[in-house]
Design an enzyme around this catalytic site. Structure first.
Site, PDB file in Angstrom:
ATOM      1  CG  ASN A  30     -15.401  13.353  19.449  1.00  0.00           C
ATOM      2  OD1 ASN A  30     -15.212  14.096  20.512  1.00  0.00           O
ATOM      3  ND2 ASN A  30     -14.969  12.109  19.457  1.00  0.00           N
ATOM      4  NE  ARG A  36     -16.530  11.516  23.315  1.00  0.00           N
ATOM      5  CZ  ARG A  36     -15.280  11.838  23.578  1.00  0.00           C
ATOM      6  NH1 ARG A  36     -14.524  12.403  23.024  1.00  0.00           N
ATOM      7  NH2 ARG A  36     -15.161  11.143  24.859  1.00  0.00           N
ATOM      8  CG  HIS A  86     -13.915   5.385  27.467  1.00  0.00           C
ATOM      9  ND1 HIS A  86     -13.069   5.256  28.197  1.00  0.00           N
ATOM     10  CD2 HIS A  86     -13.423   6.251  26.956  1.00  0.00           C
ATOM     11  CE1 HIS A  86     -11.744   5.475  27.843  1.00  0.00           C
ATOM     12  NE2 HIS A  86     -11.990   6.529  26.957  1.00  0.00           N
ATOM     13  NE  ARG A  89      -6.095  10.027  30.487  1.00  0.00           N
ATOM     14  CZ  ARG A  89      -7.098   9.870  29.805  1.00  0.00           C
ATOM     15  NH1 ARG A  89      -8.265   9.396  30.227  1.00  0.00           N
ATOM     16  NH2 ARG A  89      -7.344  10.310  28.609  1.00  0.00           N
ATOM     17  CD  GLU A 136     -16.117   5.862  21.610  1.00  0.00           C
ATOM     18  OE1 GLU A 136     -15.184   5.872  20.919  1.00  0.00           O
ATOM     19  OE2 GLU A 136     -16.501   6.604  22.654  1.00  0.00           O
TER      20      GLU A 136
END
Ligand code: ADP
Length: 417
Positions: free
Chosen positions: A7, A90, A179, A240, A383
């Site tokens: 990743n 990923r 996601h 964010r 994940e």
């Protein structure tokens, strides 16, 4: 089958080597600050974390260090790189090209490169790592697992922005989501825990980490999600802002003379929990400050929970009800306070949290009261395991195809003979 998951972030490389025979993680690690003067490689072979400050000019160097640790004499989890059966990468954006995980070939590489425009911080380093794998581990199959793939099933009404349509057709500006691998994993796992088929359920999955998103999953198929063209949209997050009136952006730019880059930095790095509380982007620190009486911290928590509640309500309407609401990632798995706050008052919708079960700390669990029409669940996301399982499926298919092709060749040969 042993699968190496990789990743790549803009200055990081996370990895795990997973033995799918029993799901054991043989080693997990992270190269941080790749390309910087203080780069560091942290890894854990199951005996606690080790940390090595090592120079890494780029992701190629980082991968070389990772492979050296994997095959280290005596202590490495494998003797030889050939013990790795396959590699799973990923990939943050697969744009509209990919609706599922895919074996990587030159055409796939080209398409990932085209999608770099949509994920400029992530796709280029991932490409770099894929090329490095081809060089350092030639012949080992590589699979791309896309964050966006799960959301390619969204209907146009969910992904088209009501802007002039040409922005979509000419520039591919639309909702892509993110996601996806985590939402897909917890949706499937929730079905398993309930003892039903995911194709029979309506699920609202809440991935609440530093980045946060919610998805509506209708009978196994994603029909809406909160992140958009970029991961800035939707929920309020650690740093964010999530959804705001788009006119706020041009208003601030005009009023304060900010450039688009400055505005991007404000919305991505200086907003959310950090911006409102002024304390931290870390929910734990904000919870502590709120307990100590910091009013802005209290407000930040109110807002954070309110955003989640609003989207749960939206997706309840989109799905026409829900069989379960699933919480995952750092906040979703660990903050009983936030789960309670965002679900408060939803009892008329058949969503009834059990206060005692909500305080349970570990593992996957159902935390609603037995009488709750909608199950409320906590499922630790994984994940990497989802990536490794995708890789296994694709590589098994590939091997089967090779065996069948070899069989067919034999038959042709025999016929010719
Ligand atoms: P990332 O998106 O970087 O993978 P994580 O999924 O690890 O992030 O989530 C990080 C967030 O989870 C942080 O805001 C952190 O404060 C929060 N978190 C972790 N543990 C707890 C806890 N026990 N209580 C409240 N929040 C927690």
């Amino acid at each position: 089958m042993k699968v190496l998951t990789l990743n790549a972030g803009s200055s990081s490389l996370k990895y795990q080597l997973i033995d799918l025979a029993d799901g054991t993680v043989l080693i997990r690690g992270l190269c941080e600050r790749v390309g910087g003067p203080d780069a560091v490689h942290k890894f854990d072979r199951g005996l606690g974390e080790l940390k090595r400050a090592e120079p890494m000019r780029d992701h190629h160097d980082a991968l070389q260090l990772v492979l050296a640790v994997l095959t280290e004499a005596e202590r490495g989890p494998i003797r030889d790189l050939a013990d790795i059966d396959a590699i799973g990468h990923r990939i943050v954006s697969g744009g509209e090209f990919f609706s599922e995980s895919t074996l990587i070939d030159d055409d796939v590489l080209d398409k990932i490169a085209v999608c770099s425009e949509l994920a400029p911080l992530h796709n280029p380093p991932a490409l770099h790592v894929i090329r490095a794998c081809r060089e350092l581990m030639p012949g080992i199959p590589e699979v791309a697992v896309f964050d966006t793939a799960f959301f390619q099933t969204l209907p146009p009404r969910a992904y088209v922005y009501p802007l002039p349509y040409e922005y979509y057709t000419d520039y591919q500006i639309r909702k892509y989501g993110a996601h996806g691998t985590s939402h897909r994993y917890v949706a499937r796992h929730a079905a398993k825990m309930i003892g039903a088929d995911v194709y029979d359920l309506r699920l609202i999955t809440c991935h609440l980490g530093n980045g946060a998103s919610i998805a509506a999953v209708d009978h196994g198929v994603a029909v809406d999600t909160t992140m958009g063209l970029t991961p800035l949209d939707g929920l309020m997050m650690g740093t964010r802002c999530g959804t705001i009136d788009p006119a706020v952006v041009t208003h601030i730019q005009t009023r304060l003379g900010y450039t688009p880059e400055q505005m991007n930095e404000i919305m991505n790095k200086r907003s959310g929990l950090l911006g409102v509380s002024g304390v931290s982007s870390d929910l734990r620190a904000v919870e502590e400050a709120a307990l100590a009486g910091n009013e802005r911290a209290v407000l930040a928590l109110e807002l954070y929970a309110y955003f989640i509640k609003r989207y749960i309500g939206q997706y309840f309407a989109v799905l026409g009800g829900a069989d379960a609401i699933v919480f995952t990632a750092g906040v979703g798995e660990n903050s009983e306070y936030m789960r309670e706050k965002c679900l408060a008052g939803l009892e008329p919708l058949g969503i009834v949290l059990d206060a005692r079960r909500n305080r349970l700390r570990t593992g996957e669990r159902i935390i609603s009261e037995d009488r709750s029409r909608v199950k409320i669940m906590v499922i630790p996301t994984n994940e990497e395991l989802m990536i490794a399982r995708d890789v296994e499926k694709i590589v098994d298919e590939l091997r089967l195809a090779e065996v069948l092709a070899a069989g067919a060749d034999d038959e042709v040969e025999q016929t010719l003979v």
